[in-house]
Scaffold this active site. Structure first.
Site, PDB file in Angstrom:
ATOM      1  N   CYS A 112       0.848  -1.198   0.000  1.00 17.60           N
ATOM      2  CA  CYS A 112       0.000   0.000   0.000  1.00 17.60           C
ATOM      3  C   CYS A 112       0.878   1.240   0.000  1.00 17.60           C
ATOM      4  O   CYS A 112       2.099   1.152  -0.006  1.00 17.60           O
ATOM      5  CB  CYS A 112      -0.868  -0.021   1.247  1.00 17.60           C
ATOM      6  SG  CYS A 112      -1.698  -1.594   1.501  1.00 17.60           S
ATOM      7  N   ARG A 156       1.072   2.160  -6.006  1.00 17.20           N
ATOM      8  CA  ARG A 156       1.381   1.123  -5.020  1.00 17.20           C
ATOM      9  C   ARG A 156       0.162   0.265  -4.688  1.00 17.20           C
ATOM     10  O   ARG A 156       0.290  -0.760  -4.022  1.00 17.20           O
ATOM     11  CB  ARG A 156       1.923   1.755  -3.741  1.00 17.20           C
ATOM     12  CG  ARG A 156       3.148   2.633  -3.943  1.00 17.20           C
ATOM     13  CD  ARG A 156       3.592   3.254  -2.638  1.00 17.20           C
ATOM     14  NE  ARG A 156       3.987   2.227  -1.703  1.00 17.20           N
ATOM     15  CZ  ARG A 156       5.219   1.691  -1.661  1.00 17.20           C
ATOM     16  NH1 ARG A 156       6.131   2.125  -2.497  1.00 17.20           N
ATOM     17  NH2 ARG A 156       5.517   0.739  -0.815  1.00 17.20           N
ATOM     18  N   TRP A 207      -3.466  -1.936  -1.412  1.00 16.69           N
ATOM     19  CA  TRP A 207      -3.357  -3.119  -2.272  1.00 16.69           C
ATOM     20  C   TRP A 207      -3.753  -4.279  -1.367  1.00 16.69           C
ATOM     21  O   TRP A 207      -3.034  -4.642  -0.448  1.00 16.69           O
ATOM     22  CB  TRP A 207      -1.912  -3.299  -2.767  1.00 16.69           C
ATOM     23  CG  TRP A 207      -1.800  -4.256  -3.901  1.00 16.69           C
ATOM     24  CD1 TRP A 207      -1.902  -3.971  -5.230  1.00 16.69           C
ATOM     25  CD2 TRP A 207      -1.540  -5.679  -3.827  1.00 16.69           C
ATOM     26  NE1 TRP A 207      -1.729  -5.114  -5.973  1.00 16.69           N
ATOM     27  CE2 TRP A 207      -1.518  -6.179  -5.147  1.00 16.69           C
ATOM     28  CE3 TRP A 207      -1.341  -6.579  -2.772  1.00 16.69           C
ATOM     29  CZ2 TRP A 207      -1.298  -7.535  -5.441  1.00 16.69           C
ATOM     30  CZ3 TRP A 207      -1.129  -7.922  -3.067  1.00 16.69           C
ATOM     31  CH2 TRP A 207      -1.114  -8.372  -4.392  1.00 16.69           C
ATOM     32  N   ASN A 261       1.206  -0.052   5.925  1.00 16.51           N
ATOM     33  CA  ASN A 261       1.655  -0.735   4.696  1.00 16.51           C
ATOM     34  C   ASN A 261       2.495  -1.930   5.128  1.00 16.51           C
ATOM     35  O   ASN A 261       3.503  -1.772   5.812  1.00 16.51           O
ATOM     36  CB  ASN A 261       2.509   0.200   3.837  1.00 16.51           C
ATOM     37  CG  ASN A 261       3.214  -0.593   2.720  1.00 16.51           C
ATOM     38  OD1 ASN A 261       2.700  -1.594   2.251  1.00 16.51           O
ATOM     39  ND2 ASN A 261       4.414  -0.154   2.362  1.00 16.51           N
ATOM     40  N   GLY A 262       2.055  -3.129   4.760  1.00 16.72           N
ATOM     41  CA  GLY A 262       2.792  -4.336   5.143  1.00 16.72           C
ATOM     42  C   GLY A 262       1.829  -5.431   5.550  1.00 16.72           C
ATOM     43  O   GLY A 262       0.629  -5.358   5.247  1.00 16.72           O
ATOM     44  N   GLU A 303      11.299 -10.396 -21.214  1.00 16.73           N
ATOM     45  CA  GLU A 303      10.820  -9.073 -20.783  1.00 16.73           C
ATOM     46  C   GLU A 303       9.705  -8.577 -21.701  1.00 16.73           C
ATOM     47  O   GLU A 303       8.698  -8.031 -21.242  1.00 16.73           O
ATOM     48  CB  GLU A 303      11.972  -8.067 -20.754  1.00 16.73           C
ATOM     49  CG  GLU A 303      11.600  -6.664 -20.329  1.00 16.73           C
ATOM     50  CD  GLU A 303      10.935  -6.565 -18.962  1.00 16.73           C
ATOM     51  OE1 GLU A 303      10.369  -5.506 -18.659  1.00 16.73           O
ATOM     52  OE2 GLU A 303      10.922  -7.569 -18.218  1.00 16.73           O
ATOM     53  N   LYS A 319       5.950  -7.577 -20.443  1.00 21.06           N
ATOM     54  CA  LYS A 319       5.379  -6.244 -20.687  1.00 21.06           C
ATOM     55  C   LYS A 319       3.978  -6.374 -21.278  1.00 21.06           C
ATOM     56  O   LYS A 319       3.040  -5.710 -20.864  1.00 21.06           O
ATOM     57  CB  LYS A 319       6.286  -5.432 -21.630  1.00 21.06           C
ATOM     58  CG  LYS A 319       7.518  -4.878 -20.930  1.00 21.06           C
ATOM     59  CD  LYS A 319       7.257  -3.673 -20.125  1.00 21.06           C
ATOM     60  CE  LYS A 319       7.378  -3.706 -18.615  1.00 21.06           C
ATOM     61  NZ  LYS A 319       8.129  -4.619 -17.886  1.00 21.06           N
ATOM     62  N   GLU A 326       1.492  -7.988 -18.485  1.00 21.02           N
ATOM     63  CA  GLU A 326       1.120  -7.252 -17.278  1.00 21.02           C
ATOM     64  C   GLU A 326       0.241  -6.039 -17.551  1.00 21.02           C
ATOM     65  O   GLU A 326      -0.509  -5.616 -16.665  1.00 21.02           O
ATOM     66  CB  GLU A 326       2.372  -6.858 -16.479  1.00 21.02           C
ATOM     67  CG  GLU A 326       3.308  -5.895 -17.122  1.00 21.02           C
ATOM     68  CD  GLU A 326       4.490  -5.587 -16.201  1.00 21.02           C
ATOM     69  OE1 GLU A 326       4.301  -5.515 -14.987  1.00 21.02           O
ATOM     70  OE2 GLU A 326       5.608  -5.431 -16.737  1.00 21.02           O
ATOM     71  N   HIS A 349       9.735 -28.803 -29.051  1.00 20.27           N
ATOM     72  CA  HIS A 349       9.680 -29.877 -28.041  1.00 20.27           C
ATOM     73  C   HIS A 349       8.358 -29.853 -27.280  1.00 20.27           C
ATOM     74  O   HIS A 349       8.259 -30.377 -26.174  1.00 20.27           O
ATOM     75  CB  HIS A 349      10.870 -29.749 -27.084  1.00 20.27           C
ATOM     76  CG  HIS A 349      12.188 -29.812 -27.806  1.00 20.27           C
ATOM     77  ND1 HIS A 349      12.696 -30.982 -28.322  1.00 20.27           N
ATOM     78  CD2 HIS A 349      13.050 -28.827 -28.145  1.00 20.27           C
ATOM     79  CE1 HIS A 349      13.838 -30.717 -28.932  1.00 20.27           C
ATOM     80  NE2 HIS A 349      14.078 -29.434 -28.844  1.00 20.27           N
ATOM     81  N   LYS A 368       3.467  -1.324  -7.890  1.00 17.86           N
ATOM     82  CA  LYS A 368       4.824  -0.994  -8.322  1.00 17.86           C
ATOM     83  C   LYS A 368       5.892  -1.683  -7.498  1.00 17.86           C
ATOM     84  O   LYS A 368       6.907  -2.171  -8.015  1.00 17.86           O
ATOM     85  CB  LYS A 368       5.014   0.518  -8.261  1.00 17.86           C
ATOM     86  CG  LYS A 368       6.366   1.014  -8.720  1.00 17.86           C
ATOM     87  CD  LYS A 368       6.533   0.787 -10.194  1.00 17.86           C
ATOM     88  CE  LYS A 368       7.862   1.174 -10.752  1.00 17.86           C
ATOM     89  NZ  LYS A 368       8.065   0.687 -12.108  1.00 17.86           N
TER      90      LYS A 368
HETATM   91  C1  AGP Z   1       7.726  -5.069 -13.942  1.00 18.91           C
HETATM   92  O1  AGP Z   1       7.178  -4.251 -14.875  1.00 18.91           O
HETATM   93  C2  AGP Z   1       6.990  -5.216 -12.711  1.00 18.91           C
HETATM   94  N1  AGP Z   1       6.665  -4.008 -12.136  1.00 18.91           N
HETATM   95  C3  AGP Z   1       7.617  -6.193 -11.726  1.00 18.91           C
HETATM   96  O2  AGP Z   1       7.858  -7.407 -12.384  1.00 18.91           O
HETATM   97  C4  AGP Z   1       8.935  -5.725 -11.103  1.00 18.91           C
HETATM   98  O3  AGP Z   1       9.966  -5.797 -12.013  1.00 18.91           O
HETATM   99  C5  AGP Z   1       9.251  -6.620  -9.905  1.00 18.91           C
HETATM  100  O4  AGP Z   1       8.191  -6.527  -8.989  1.00 18.91           O
HETATM  101  C6  AGP Z   1      10.562  -6.230  -9.238  1.00 18.91           C
HETATM  102  O5  AGP Z   1      10.457  -4.963  -8.700  1.00 18.91           O
HETATM  103  P1  AGP Z   1      11.784  -4.223  -8.213  1.00 18.91           P
HETATM  104  O6  AGP Z   1      12.654  -4.028  -9.410  1.00 18.91           O
HETATM  105  O7  AGP Z   1      11.298  -2.924  -7.637  1.00 18.91           O
HETATM  106  O8  AGP Z   1      12.428  -5.091  -7.174  1.00 18.91           O
END
Ligand code: AGP
Length: 609
Positions: free
Chosen positions: A2, A27, A73, A99-100, A483, A487, A490, A506, A604
């Site tokens: 959060c 967040r 979140w 947050n946590g 990657e 992208k 997500e 395979h 994030k």
């Molecule tokens: C990537 O677009 C995502 N936001 C997620 O996979 C991210 O890379 C992952 O949570 C790691 O975050 P960090 O680099 O802040 O540790």
């Protein structure tokens, strides 16, 4: 994970809380709420995004100059107004945002029920409010005593802000593992989960360590350790400026941050390179330390892990030092076998990802040296690692990382080249050649943005209704395909997978049928023919092929849609191929009308396990 924010000062708190929460919405955006102290503590909460909370507040007279806020979140209890923060203890003595995760909240719930406490929500946070209330009333030793007893009693992670009814002009905070910064200005004191929330008001911040607390008064902050003793903290100044957390005319933060890549790549290179020489002096990563490294372990999550996949190829090829890889959530529980001269590299944009932080601690516990590649100055991973190589991407707001990813690639290219020179696996000529070519990357990225965006936008509109997608390549092209696939997944919610091109036959090739979207990344001169044959196999089963390749690759016969990037050194292609892959994901998601910056179910910085 959060976002929390707070203000105590001369001005109306509600405006500062709402602007801070808007900056923290990446967040988590399942619900939001504020508590503002005026004659009494007014608590307003709403389900969903901040806009819903603003709607609820717009006609209210909230003149209080002390307040806390939260954007959620959901972890414990579904997204609802009832589970939204702030949470209040049974009789309103304690109001808090958190947050946590409180891991032993069920045990504490049973304890508190025996003392007559009741609960209106499904959250672990309501338990936190009541356990603070319990100690506050049991020992009558004031806020710091209640908070410290609580920190000893609860297990888990937390950054929380607390208002005690008896102390309406104070905000109390405490943290363990979750991020928290405290700001000061002539207008008051501030708290937040992340810098952008308070950057508009101050660049002067304090970082408190684990199991420390603080009292935010209107004109000063007092810090405490777990014994309740007052401690000193060093005031730091933030380099970032407010514009970096604004959209500046772009439709989304993601596309803005994609366009910022030439600049932040240049900044990151210049931070470590002058006169064609790499200088890690600022980080104490000396030649002696590099010389002794006999094994490397790269550990990270999500996109940061994909940087590791790319760098494994490059570091091993350049330095002949073996590199192992792991996602942090596996590394932290697998009792890894680490050699005495092993360097564990933790890659993280936020520097707060719980699994990566735990992996760092595990590696240190096992006696390895640790290097953090991090974007957020003062973050937990940066503060706890032996060495830190900062990326200079600036604040990254969009949940889907782009510019931070690109700067992480650069920092580890530099690390690989410096290690290769130290190990004597490259000579001075090669060393200078690689640095010279790396310094061309910003302009080459800019040329892709200038020349290919319209083409990629057109291609993307063709695939807005795709159901599945496959990204394939070999070597570094396979690494970057991971990657590219993430992208797309997500932010567009299209099922997508990345495969080593040679692996397709395979099994997975059975999924290829008419019009199946296949993205082929083809840059590696020594193996591109192999990848082209794999694309031919896919095409013959009806696959629709988008290719990302440089001009020197004869791709026309297999490509339905061609995206061309400039040529560069074989090691640096991930920095160029990732740009069209980011743009494909972005424009396909936009053409599906989705909230690109705040994709569903994501946040994030993943600060919980
Ligand atoms: C990537 O677009 C995502 N936001 C997620 O996979 C991210 O890379 C992952 O949570 C790691 O975050 P960090 O680099 O802040 O540790």
């Amino acid at each position: 994970m959060c976002g929390i924010v707070g203000y105590n000062g001369k001005n109306k708190a509600i405006d500062i809380l709402l602007s801070g929460l808007s900056k923290l919405e990446y967040r988590g955006y399942d619900s939001a709420g504020v508590a503002v102290v005026d004659n009494e503590i007014d608590v307003i909460k709403s389900k969903g995004k901040i806009i819903n909370l603003k709607e609820k507040i717009k006609d209210l007279d909230l003149f209080g100059t002390t307040g806390i806020g939260h954007t959620r979140w959901a972890t414990h209890g579904e997204p609802s107004e009832n589970n939204a923060h702030p949470h209040i203890s049974n009789d309103g003595t304690v109001t808090l945002v958190h947050n946590g995760i409180i891991e032993n909240y069920q045990e504490l719930t049973e304890k508190l029920k025996k003392h007559g406490y009741t609960f209106y929500s499904q959250t672990d946070t309501e338990v936190l409010a009541n356990i603070i209330d319990y100690y506050y009333k049991k020992y009558k030793m004031g806020p710091i005593d209640a908070i410290n007893r609580t920190m000893v009693r609860v297990r888990g992670s937390y950054a929380c802000a607390v208002i005690f009814k008896d102390y309406p002009d104070e905000i109390w905070v405490a943290r363990k593992d979750s991020p928290l910064i405290i700001g000061t200005s002539k207008d008051g004191t501030y708290l937040a989960s992340d810098v952008p929330a308070i950057l508009e008001y101050t660049k002067n911040v304090y970082y408190i360590d684990n199991l420390e607390a603080a009292c935010l008064k209107k004109d000063k902050v007092i810090f405490y350790d777990l014994n309740g003793d007052v401690i000193e903290k060093e005031l730091k100044t933030i380099e970032w400026d407010i514009s970096s957390s604004e959209k500046e005319g772009y439709e989304h933060f993601m596309i803005k941050e994609i366009h910022e890549q030439p600049d932040v790549i240049k900044k990151t290179i210049n931070n470590y390179v002058s006169n064609n020489i790499i200088d890690f002096a600022k980080t104490n990563l000396t030649e002696d330390i590099l010389k002794d490294i006999d094994q490397i372990y790269i550990v990270a999550c999500g996109s940061a892990y994909h940087v590791g996949v790319c760098e494994q190829y490059i570091i091993e090829d350049l330095t002949r030092v073996p590199v192992r890889l792991d996602v942090a959530s596996e590394f932290r529980y697998k009792h890894p076998i680490l050699s005495k001269n092993e360097l564990v590299i933790i890659v993280s944009q936020s520097g707060e990802t719980a699994d990566s932080l735990a992996a760092l601690r595990e590696a240190k516990e096992l006696g390895a040296k640790t290097l953090a590649v991090v974007n957020v100055v003062g973050s937990s991973i940066a503060r706890e690692a032996d060495y830190v190589l900062y990326t200079l991407a600036g604040p990254e707001i969009a949940v889907a990382t782009t510019k931070a990813f690109s700067t992480q690639l650069i920092v580890l290219y530099l690390f690989a080249i410096e290690l290769a020179k130290t190990k004597g696996t490259i000579d001075d000529k090669k060393y200078k050649e690689l640095i010279t070519e790396m310094e061309c990357i910003p302009d080459k990225v800019q040329s892709i943005l200038d020349n290919e965006i319209n083409n990629i936008q057109k291609i993307s509109s063709e695939f807005a209704s795709a159901k599945d997608a496959f990204y394939i390549g070999r070597g570094l092209d396979y690494a970057i395909s991971l990657e590219g696939s993430l992208k797309l997944k997500e932010i567009s919610y299209i099922h997508s997978e990345a495969y080593a091109a040679g692996e397709l036959k395979h099994g997975t090739i059975s999924l290829i049928e008419d019009n199946t979207l296949v993205v082929g990344v083809v840059t590696q001169e020594d193996i591109y023919e192999k990848t082209i044959s794999n694309l031919v196999e896919v095409k013959s089963r009806g696959g629709y092929i988008i290719t990302v390749s440089s001009d020197n690759i004869p791709i026309d016969k297999v490509s339905n849609y061609k995206i061309t990037i400039p040529e560069t050194n074989k090691y640096f292609y991930p920095s160029l191929t990732v740009i069209p892959l980011q743009l494909l994901g972005y424009y396909i998601a936009v053409s599906r009308g989705l909230d690109v910056d705040k994709p569903r179910n994501l946040a994030k910085s993943v600060t919980v396990e």
